[in-house]
Each structure stands twice: as C-alpha cells, then as structure tokens.
Design an enzyme around this catalytic site. Structure first.
Site, PDB file in Angstrom:
ATOM      1  CE1 TYR A 266       0.365   1.862   4.406  1.00 32.63           C
ATOM      2  CE2 TYR A 266       0.849  -0.586   4.663  1.00 32.63           C
ATOM      3  CZ  TYR A 266       0.751   0.791   4.885  1.00 32.63           C
ATOM      4  OH  TYR A 266       1.350   1.161   6.327  1.00 32.63           O
ATOM      5  CB  CYS A 267       1.459   4.282  -1.724  1.00 27.52           C
ATOM      6  SG  CYS A 267       0.242   4.419  -2.965  1.00 27.52           S
ATOM      7  NE  ARG A 268      -0.947  11.164  -0.882  1.00 26.09           N
ATOM      8  CZ  ARG A 268      -2.001  11.750  -1.619  1.00 26.09           C
ATOM      9  NH1 ARG A 268      -3.130  11.763  -1.168  1.00 26.09           N
ATOM     10  NH2 ARG A 268      -1.506  11.659  -2.921  1.00 26.09           N
TER      11      ARG A 268
END
Length: 103
Positions: A65-67
């Site tokens: 995941y990222c933002r």
C-alpha cells in the site's frame, strides 16, 4: 498483480499465514500512521527500493500500500517483474484505510 478493494485486502490479509505487509510511502507519510506490522521501503528510492525488494522472501504473499494506491500499483508491477508472484495492491491506499492504524 491484483488490485484488491479495502475489504478484500483486509480479509485476505487476516486469513493469510504467509503475509508480508509492505508500505511504499515516504518516511514523512509513515509518520502520519501506518498499518500495524508493515515494513516501509520508500518506492522513491529508485534502485535502492529495487535492491531492498530483491532481499525479500519471494515465497511470501505481499500486501502493498501507499497513500492512494498509485505507487503501490507500480511497486506490485516491479515486484512481479523480479519474480514475486503474489503482490496485492490496496485500492484507495492508506487514505481510505478503515482498519487498525499504528503511530
């Protein structure tokens, strides 16, 4: 690579004994909170990111995941290209995460 909805990602992760959670955000973003158990490798490190990912156990199932879900999608594609078969991208990223958060 699989794009999973928030619900699918969380449910699959919960039932996976071979899971590795990978946070590809910047250290500044991680300071705002992260998913418990996540390992942070900043995708903006470029070659260093690739070097670090190469060291990971390729037999694991990676929950990435990222933002917002954009960089983690790129990370999953990179991981697939070096032989990591199971990389799951969190659609909507940390911004839409409703599960547990560590700080």
């Amino acid at each position: 690579m699989s794009d999973l909805s928030q619900e699918e990602w969380a449910e699959q992760l919960e039932n996976d004994d071979n899971a590795f959670i990978l946070d590809v955000r910047t250290p500044e973003e991680v300071e705002e909170g992260y998913i418990p158990g996540a390992t942070n490798i900043d995708i903006y490190l470029g070659q260093e990111f690739l070097d670090e990912v190469e060291k990971l156990d390729k037999s694991k199932n990676f929950y990435v995941y990222c933002r917002s879900g954009n960089r983690s999608g790129q990370a999953c594609a990179i991981m697939n290209s070096i032989g990591i078969e199971n990389a799951y991208n969190l659609e909507g990223g940390f911004m839409e995460w409703e599960g547990e958060v560590a700080e």
